[in-house]
Design a protein around this motif. Structure first.
Motif, PDB file in Angstrom:
ATOM      1  N   ASN A 822       5.723  10.852-109.590  1.00 20.74           N
ATOM      2  CA  ASN A 822       4.676  11.422-108.740  1.00 20.74           C
ATOM      3  C   ASN A 822       3.377  10.636-108.886  1.00 20.74           C
ATOM      4  O   ASN A 822       2.728  10.273-107.888  1.00 20.74           O
ATOM      5  CB  ASN A 822       4.459  12.888-109.109  1.00 20.74           C
ATOM      6  N   ARG A 823       2.989  10.326-110.124  1.00 21.37           N
ATOM      7  CA  ARG A 823       1.743   9.577-110.308  1.00 21.37           C
ATOM      8  C   ARG A 823       1.906   8.139-109.826  1.00 21.37           C
ATOM      9  O   ARG A 823       0.974   7.557-109.252  1.00 21.37           O
ATOM     10  CB  ARG A 823       1.328   9.605-111.775  1.00 21.37           C
ATOM     11  N   PHE A 824       3.052   7.550-110.061  1.00 20.01           N
ATOM     12  CA  PHE A 824       3.287   6.175-109.613  1.00 20.01           C
ATOM     13  C   PHE A 824       3.141   6.056-108.104  1.00 20.01           C
ATOM     14  O   PHE A 824       2.564   5.101-107.582  1.00 20.01           O
ATOM     15  CB  PHE A 824       4.689   5.747-110.055  1.00 20.01           C
ATOM     16  N   ARG A 825       3.617   7.045-107.376  1.00 15.84           N
ATOM     17  CA  ARG A 825       3.574   6.983-105.915  1.00 15.84           C
ATOM     18  C   ARG A 825       2.198   7.343-105.355  1.00 15.84           C
ATOM     19  O   ARG A 825       1.763   6.765-104.356  1.00 15.84           O
ATOM     20  CB  ARG A 825       4.616   7.938-105.318  1.00 15.84           C
ATOM     21  N   ARG A 826       1.503   8.279-105.998  1.00 14.91           N
ATOM     22  CA  ARG A 826       0.270   8.800-105.427  1.00 14.91           C
ATOM     23  C   ARG A 826      -0.968   8.007-105.815  1.00 14.91           C
ATOM     24  O   ARG A 826      -1.976   8.074-105.135  1.00 14.91           O
ATOM     25  CB  ARG A 826       0.075  10.261-105.856  1.00 14.91           C
ATOM     26  N   GLU A 827      -0.898   7.277-106.928  1.00 16.79           N
ATOM     27  CA  GLU A 827      -2.099   6.605-107.410  1.00 16.79           C
ATOM     28  C   GLU A 827      -1.826   5.121-107.638  1.00 16.79           C
ATOM     29  O   GLU A 827      -0.682   4.673-107.669  1.00 16.79           O
ATOM     30  CB  GLU A 827      -2.569   7.270-108.710  1.00 16.79           C
ATOM     31  N   ASP A 828      -2.921   4.397-107.784  1.00 15.61           N
ATOM     32  CA  ASP A 828      -2.807   2.957-108.003  1.00 15.61           C
ATOM     33  C   ASP A 828      -2.250   2.686-109.399  1.00 15.61           C
ATOM     34  O   ASP A 828      -2.348   3.505-110.311  1.00 15.61           O
ATOM     35  CB  ASP A 828      -4.178   2.287-107.860  1.00 15.61           C
ATOM     36  N   GLY A 829      -1.701   1.499-109.565  1.00 13.31           N
ATOM     37  CA  GLY A 829      -1.206   1.090-110.877  1.00 13.31           C
ATOM     38  C   GLY A 829       0.290   0.869-110.877  1.00 13.31           C
ATOM     39  O   GLY A 829       1.031   1.456-110.073  1.00 13.31           O
ATOM     40  N   ASP A 830       0.721   0.012-111.795  1.00  7.50           N
ATOM     41  CA  ASP A 830       2.151  -0.266-111.910  1.00  7.50           C
ATOM     42  C   ASP A 830       2.794   0.742-112.857  1.00  7.50           C
ATOM     43  O   ASP A 830       2.111   1.585-113.457  1.00  7.50           O
ATOM     44  CB  ASP A 830       2.358  -1.699-112.405  1.00  7.50           C
TER      45      ASP A 830
END
Length: 897
Positions: A822-830
């Motif tokens: 969820n965080r990987f898809r919604r926010e920036d960053g690898d």
């Protein structure tokens, strides 16, 4: 700039929480207190295995019908062991009399060895071959018995045998009656050697049964191990219904064992009530200890994770509220806990803190990048709201699918756990942020300090960067290694077995378990048997004949067992033996050692034995070997006396003579009395026996004893399959265990399939992507396979206790993946940045708290509770590897879509 108390700029749930934190916290604490009070007053505990099973299953109906017909036979079984059968009998008589007087605690006390029926007709119940052996042996021993009857003493015994040996050697083997005389001498020397050899090793008195029937006869075994069964009055209000009855029995046993006359008697308790009592008492004690330890470890981990006491306090208050309210809801909806759902509190510690960890760590991360206190709390809540709801939904769904199984205990656990998870989510969204808001004024953080901390958080150290590159810089390699390890775990998965042996769940070295195995191995006292019913004596006889032909069946006990077969031949043998012993009339025993004469008596006796041995060797007779063995035993005995001559030689001689001959007159009298047996019919069987084998409607009960131990699945199935081939409606404890364990195993398997399907659906709803749905299953598949591989390496099997962790593993493996994806898809960053963020750290700390919660169970003595902790710890290690290494590697290869 607005103050930290300005809440007008917030919206949604956090706006309500931030405006009324005291009210929300107060209501939460009040609900928690009311829940504790309600639970204490209304919560019940179901301790029986029957309470876990489906009530309408055919085997359950048959079991209830049998109990209605023949009565409740879930007895406390008291096993009395002694090398001296008379001591065991006297102990049994006194114990059964004392317990029978306590009608308030015991509904029935049964001591079969105390029934006059067995004293009068016991010999007729022996096999005909054993009666013939008895007659032969007593005939051989008659000359000695006749002498001892006149003057029972060591001098009489040794002097008599000395004279006979000298006469035999002088007369030669060719003398009339020489062969019979030699047989009698060798027989007596052999039996005397057995008595001398065991002297000083705790053996009791001279055993006629052992001497004349042999040490392994049915009568000798029955005398050495005797049984008293006690049917307790159960206290329905007690956590362990038979606890008081068991306490009274143990007190009575201890009182008798303290008496000098019962020195050397061993006594142990077993039976279903005792096993259930030990299981519940041990597991309750273990789980209480583990809960305290789990909470302590959780606090330590939170202190490390949150780096401050205030946030830990807020999280722990929320956790305690969640646990209390969850127990109140469980009491309201289900009303009781069973032996499976007793681990509910431990589960909630791990699950309940999971959601709070994500919120608090995100809140701290936002503070680290310069956000205000309330903004940081709001962001921690808002950014995790959807992920927490969906993660909780996966775990709750995994548990709730248990409702669709046939196993009542599992279904109730599913309902209780699903409700608990829902409560934990609500508390995380209300009580936790309310506590955090109330703690804001206590922090007193300066803006410049926050900015400095933000700069520190945003700047990664060089070692951290190197570690990140090492862990996450080779995604293909990581995925390849994971595939190899998963493939290697397929073999352990195929080999995985479900352990049916309920004894393996108990604490090691437990007395009831030890004695349960002893009874299983005892042909005379088997306490673990299948039950078959017959309508008539003729049908019972026919069924008995068919059952006893089965390879897996040792013998069948029914009312007809007490009507001896071959009575005419047996009575003829006993009558002849009675005539043979008619002139053996024992005088009362008096201790008359005549110490000054004994050295000469012993020396003459040894010389005669040595002379007899030399004579037999010269004649090349096979009897020379046993006589030589006796001589060696005799020399060891004399050597022991020589060592003790200045200390306790006289005491040893008194013990030796008294142990062998003090009860000799009484035993000869009992033997002669038992030889006066009369024909036995079914009408002669006493009511105490009849009521156990004839039901209220006249049905006959047949107890079918197995030939081998049947605690494990394969021999149990083999035994039941064969018994059911003769009687399809067979019932009893083995049937109950086999069917209930099979239903439990199959219920968990179906629940696993249902849960997996529900998780796939929830993942698809969460991500709205087939690709990410499959990615979300990666931690689940990798974690489970590696866990099973670890169990195989550690020699741990699934059982009725540790299989409870499977839905939790499912939920954790998926919901932690949801946070990361969820965080990987919604926010920036690898993916590496996600793992190094508060979300990734939250997943790691959550896994560690669950390991701490369940790992604390490994302090348990109860092997079932211990195995829950062991399997869960293995599962968490496997899931940690899947979250931290495999999932980021897969996300790197898949990319954002």
């Amino acid at each position: 700039m607005k103050t930290v108390h300005d809440t007008s700029r917030f919206s949604g749930l956090f706006r309500l929480v931030s405006r009324h934190p005291r009210l929300i916290l107060g209501v939460s604490l009040l609900l928690a207190a009311l829940s504790v009070l309600y639970t204490k007053q209304q919560m019940r505990f179901l301790t029986g295995r029957d309470d876990l099973m489906p009530k309408n299953a055919p085997f359950q109906r048959d079991y209830r019908a049998n109990r209605a017909e023949f009565g409740d036979r879930e007895d406390i079984v008291i096993v009395i062991e002694s090398d001296d059968g008379d001591k065991a009998s006297a102990f049994g008589e006194k114990l059964s009399t004392a317990l029978a007087a306590d009608t308030g605690r015991f509904r029935d006390v049964f001591y079969p060895n105390g029934l006059p029926f067995f004293r009068q007709h016991g010999l007729l119940l022996l096999p005909l071959d054993e009666i013939r052996i008895l007659r032969r042996n007593l005939t051989l021993a008659k000359p000695v018995l006749k002498e001892l009857a006149t003057a029972p003493s060591v001098q009489t015994l040794f002097t008599h045998l000395t004279g006979r040996m000298d006469a035999y050697v002088a007369g030669g083997a060719a003398a009339p009656g020489g062969a019979e005389e030699l047989a009698g001498l060798v027989f007596m020397l052999d039996k005397l050697g057995a008595g001398i050899g065991s002297f000083g090793g705790g053996k009791g008195s001279f055993s006629l049964e052992e001497v004349f029937l042999g040490g392994d006869s049915a009568m000798a075994r029955a005398q050495r191990m005797q049984i008293v069964t006690v049917l307790p009055v159960r206290d329905a209000k007690s956590f362990v219904p038979a606890e008081e009855a068991i306490r009274v029995v143990r007190a009575a046993v201890a009182k008798l064992r303290a008496l000098p006359e019962f020195k050397g008697v061993k006594v142990g308790l077993t039976g279903t009530p005792v096993l259930e009592h030990e299981e519940m008492a041990t597991s309750e004690r273990d789980i209480t200890l583990a809960t305290v330890l789990s909470l302590a470890l959780t606090v330590v981990l939170l202190l490390v994770a949150f780096r401050g006491v205030l946030n830990v306090g807020a999280a722990m208050v929320s956790l305690v509220v969640a646990i209390c309210v969850s127990f109140g809801m469980a009491t309201l909806v289900v009303g009781h806990l069973n032996i499976l759902s007793m681990v509910f509190a431990i589960m909630l510690i791990g699950i309940g803190i999971e959601y709070g960890i994500q919120v608090v760590l995100r809140y701290q991360e936002e503070l680290g990048v310069g956000s205000g206190e309330l903004e940081a709390i709001g962001t921690g809540l808002d950014r995790n709201l959807w992920a927490i709801v969906m993660a909780a939904a996966t775990t709750a769904a995994a548990f709730f699918t248990f409702v669709f199984t046939d196993f009542r205990g599992i279904a109730e656990l599913g309902v209780i756990a699903a409700i608990g998870i829902g409560v934990c989510v609500l508390v995380t969204f209300t009580t936790l942020p309310a506590a955090l808001v109330l703690l804001v004024p206590l922090r007193r953080k300066k803006e410049e300090e926050r900015e400095a901390r933000a700069a520190t958080v945003l700047r990664r150290s060089r070692p951290a960067g190197q570690l990140e590159a090492f862990l996450f810089g080779h995604p293909r390699t990581v995925v390849g290694v994971a595939i190899v390890l998963c493939a290697a775990s397929v073999y352990p998965l195929i080999q995985t077995r479900f352990d049916y042996n309920l004894m393996n769940l108990q604490a090691k070295g437990l007395e009831p378990v030890e004695y349960a195995y002893k009874l299983m191995r005892s042909k005379e006292n088997s306490g673990y048997f299948a039950e078959v019913t017959a309508a008539t004596p003729a049908e019972a006889k026919a069924l008995t004949a068919r059952l006893e032909k089965l390879p897996a069946v040792d013998h069948v006990v029914s009312l007809l067992t007490f009507v001896p077969d071959d009575q005419e031949a047996k009575l003829k043998e006993l009558a002849a033996l009675r005539a043979e012993l008619a002139d053996v009339k024992p005088a009362p025993y008096e201790e008359d050692l005549r110490v000054m004469e004994l050295p000469t008596v012993f020396e003459n006796f040894r010389t005669s034995v040595e002379r007899l041995k030399g004579f037999l060797e010269k004649e090349k007779k096979p009897e020379a070997k046993p006589v030589g063995a006796f001589l060696a035993t005799l020399d060891r005995f004399f050597a022991t006396l020589e060592k003790e001559k200045d200390k306790n030689a006289l005491g040893m001689l008194r013990d030796f003579q008294g142990g062998m001959l003090a009860s000799f007159p009484e035993k000869i009298g009992q033997l002669r009395e038992s030889l006066a047996a009369a024909p036995v019919t079914e009408a002669d069987i006493p009511p105490q026996l009849r009521e156990r084998f004839v039901g209220k409607s006249g049905k006959y009960l047949l107890q079918v004893a197995p030939r081998e131990e049947i605690f494990a699945r394969d021999p149990l199935k083999r035994f039941l399959d064969q018994v059911r081939s003769v009687s399809p409606g067979a019932n009893g404890e083995p049937v109950m265990v086999y069917e209930s364990m099979t239903i439990m195993r199959d219920a968990y398997l179906r629940a696993f399939i249902y849960a997996f399907a529900a998780i796939v659906a929830i993942l698809f709803i969460t991500f709205r992507s087939v690709t990410y749905t499959l990615v979300g299953l990666v931690p689940l598949v990798v974690g489970l396979l590696l866990m099973v591989g670890g169990m195989w390496l550690c020699g741990i099997s699934f059982n009725s206790a540790n299989i409870i962790v499977m839905p939790l593993i499912l939920g954790i493996a998926v919901d932690s993946g949801i946070y990361i994806i969820n965080r990987f898809r919604r926010e920036d960053g690898d993916p590496a940045a996600v793992i190094m963020s508060s979300t990734g750290l939250g997943v790691i700390y959550n896994t560690l708290t669950i390991m701490a919660s369940f790992g604390a169970l490994m302090v348990a003595h109860h092997q079932g509770v211990f195995s829950i902790g062991a399997v869960m710890s293995l599962g968490m290690v496997a899931c940690q590897a899947a979250f931290v290494l495999v999932l980021p590697a897969v996300l790197s290869l898949v990319g954002k879509r």
